[in-house]
Design a protein around this motif. Structure first.
Motif, PDB file in Angstrom:
ATOM      1  N   VAL A   1      46.099  40.568  34.328  1.00 27.36           N
ATOM      2  CA  VAL A   1      45.171  40.842  33.222  1.00 27.36           C
ATOM      3  C   VAL A   1      43.757  41.147  33.717  1.00 27.36           C
ATOM      4  O   VAL A   1      42.915  41.649  32.966  1.00 27.36           O
ATOM      5  N   ALA A   2      43.492  40.810  34.964  1.00 32.30           N
ATOM      6  CA  ALA A   2      42.216  41.100  35.622  1.00 32.30           C
ATOM      7  C   ALA A   2      42.532  41.113  37.113  1.00 32.30           C
ATOM      8  O   ALA A   2      43.599  40.628  37.515  1.00 32.30           O
ATOM      9  N   PRO A   3      41.647  41.671  37.961  1.00 37.03           N
ATOM     10  CA  PRO A   3      41.966  41.723  39.396  1.00 37.03           C
ATOM     11  C   PRO A   3      42.315  40.344  39.958  1.00 37.03           C
ATOM     12  O   PRO A   3      41.521  39.407  39.857  1.00 37.03           O
ATOM     13  N   GLY A   4      43.547  40.214  40.485  1.00 36.73           N
ATOM     14  CA  GLY A   4      43.986  38.957  41.096  1.00 36.73           C
ATOM     15  C   GLY A   4      44.298  37.848  40.117  1.00 36.73           C
ATOM     16  O   GLY A   4      44.439  36.686  40.511  1.00 36.73           O
ATOM     17  N   VAL A   5      44.417  38.178  38.820  1.00 28.62           N
ATOM     18  CA  VAL A   5      44.719  37.145  37.807  1.00 28.62           C
ATOM     19  C   VAL A   5      45.985  37.540  37.039  1.00 28.62           C
ATOM     20  O   VAL A   5      45.995  38.545  36.330  1.00 28.62           O
ATOM     21  N   VAL A   6      47.033  36.747  37.215  1.00 32.28           N
ATOM     22  CA  VAL A   6      48.306  37.000  36.521  1.00 32.28           C
ATOM     23  C   VAL A   6      48.487  35.924  35.452  1.00 32.28           C
ATOM     24  O   VAL A   6      48.330  34.734  35.723  1.00 32.28           O
ATOM     25  N   VAL A   7      48.803  36.370  34.238  1.00 32.20           N
ATOM     26  CA  VAL A   7      49.066  35.437  33.136  1.00 32.20           C
ATOM     27  C   VAL A   7      50.520  35.567  32.711  1.00 32.20           C
ATOM     28  O   VAL A   7      51.022  36.675  32.503  1.00 32.20           O
TER      29      VAL A   7
ATOM     30  N   ASP B   1      50.531  30.217  31.510  1.00 30.46           N
ATOM     31  CA  ASP B   1      50.538  29.868  32.931  1.00 30.46           C
ATOM     32  C   ASP B   1      49.631  30.892  33.607  1.00 30.46           C
ATOM     33  O   ASP B   1      49.929  32.094  33.593  1.00 30.46           O
ATOM     34  N   VAL B   2      48.508  30.421  34.152  1.00 33.78           N
ATOM     35  CA  VAL B   2      47.483  31.318  34.711  1.00 33.78           C
ATOM     36  C   VAL B   2      47.444  31.154  36.226  1.00 33.78           C
ATOM     37  O   VAL B   2      47.260  30.041  36.730  1.00 33.78           O
ATOM     38  N   MET B   3      47.655  32.269  36.939  1.00 33.85           N
ATOM     39  CA  MET B   3      47.695  32.251  38.408  1.00 33.85           C
ATOM     40  C   MET B   3      46.604  33.166  38.950  1.00 33.85           C
ATOM     41  O   MET B   3      46.706  34.387  38.830  1.00 33.85           O
ATOM     42  N   CYS B   4      45.549  32.560  39.516  1.00 33.49           N
ATOM     43  CA  CYS B   4      44.403  33.325  40.029  1.00 33.49           C
ATOM     44  C   CYS B   4      44.411  33.340  41.555  1.00 33.49           C
ATOM     45  O   CYS B   4      44.468  32.279  42.185  1.00 33.49           O
ATOM     46  N   SER B   5      44.333  34.521  42.138  1.00 38.13           N
ATOM     47  CA  SER B   5      44.126  34.648  43.586  1.00 38.13           C
ATOM     48  C   SER B   5      42.692  34.225  43.897  1.00 38.13           C
ATOM     49  O   SER B   5      41.849  34.165  42.988  1.00 38.13           O
TER      50      SER B   5
END
Length: 307
Positions: free
Chosen positions: A165-171, A195-199
């Motif tokens: 949903v944004a650079p390096g952010v998978v929802v 579930d939010v997964m941020c690089s």
């Protein structure tokens, strides 16, 4: 790319931010037949039932590699008056109820079960061994729906909307809406479960609907900051956000930042909770025990669907 970043900026543009009102370090405890869990929502020493309404509980089974036969699961037990939500982050787990409904959840799958008038089931049985990481949440039901027929929804990983949903952010969207995505499941109570997964360095923004004043963030990996005040939070902690404001912001630290976000519209009804039963009065709890003992507890065979 740029368009999704622009959309994310628009989502919280001019919105009042939610703030961290309580930051808690989670305690580990034994649950079920003796496996270790980390509880955030539902630990009365950390958050009150009013703080987290409509959510009653969130237990994390932290990542662990089990030998074959080592994971004991949860032997046969009843539920009445709530939804239970099992999310398998890693590994697998089987479940079966007294009416013959059964299935297996694999990595990334979720089971959304409305226990309502009552079910009796076992979970995590016959585990083949291997890595396991999972979450179980309980969501309260309003009085008007506590005695509805039970319903199981098994949601396969591929049916759960997942997007960068944004650079390096998978929802991964288990319930609710985010960034144009809508979840496959539509619970009785108005909630969101992300579930939010941020690089490392990833920035997450989320706009909650006005009526979903309750919001809890449960961190299961890495560390980062929450809110424009950049409140630091790390794995093994949970944050209760303010009832006011609708904008949730997070930024990942150098090791990345992964968390569950549970939000919802409070039910604001009396909660009388005893073990697996969540009702509105002590009398209703006594009825649960009586019926369970005399064999009249199960009122309906649950419906079952797979998404």
């Amino acid at each position: 790319g740029r368009e999704s970043r622009h959309r994310a900026d628009m989502a919280t543009d001019g919105r009042e931010p939610k703030l961290v009102v309580k930051l808690a370090t989670l305690r580990e405890s034994k649950e079920g037949a003796g496996f270790t869990i980390r509880r955030s929502i539902g630990d009365k020493y950390l958050f009150s039932e009013q703080d987290t309404d409509p959510w009653l509980m969130l237990d994390e089974l932290p990542p662990k590699v089990f030998k074959p036969g080592e994971f004991p699961g949860a032997p046969t037990h009843p539920h009445r008056g709530q939804d239970t939500v099992m999310y398998m982050k890693q590994g697998q787990g089987s479940h079966e109820d007294s009416m013959g409904n059964k299935g297996t959840l694999y990595a990334g799958d979720c089971q959304w079960m409305t226990a309502a008038s009552g079910i009796e089931h076992q979970e995590g049985i016959d585990h083949p061994g291997g890595p396991m990481h999972g979450f179980q949440a309980w969501l309260n039901l309003p009085k008007a729906h506590k005695m509805d027929p039970p319903a199981y929804t098994d949601i396969r990983a591929q049916s759960i909307p997942t997007r960068e949903v944004a650079p390096g952010v998978v929802v991964k969207l288990i319930a609710g809406e985010h960034d144009g995505m809508a979840a496959a499941v539509r619970p009785i109570v108005r909630v969101q479960y992300l579930d939010v997964m941020c690089s490392p360095g990833g920035k997450f923004e989320h706009a909650l609907p006005e009526d979903m004043s309750t919001c809890v963030v449960h961190v299961y990996k890495g560390s980062g900051t929450l809110t424009p005040a950049k409140k630091p939070v790390r794995v093994g902690q949970a944050a209760l956000l303010s009832a006011t404001g609708t904008a949730v912001t997070a930024e990942a630290g150098p090791e990345g930042f992964e968390f569950l976000l549970l939000a919802g519209k409070p039910i604001r009804e009396p909660i009388v909770w005893h073990g697996p039963f969540v009702m509105n009065t002590q009398e209703e709890i006594m009825t649960c025990f009586k019926e369970y003992q005399n064999g009249t507890f199960i009122k309906h065979k649950g419906s079952y669907r797979q998404l």
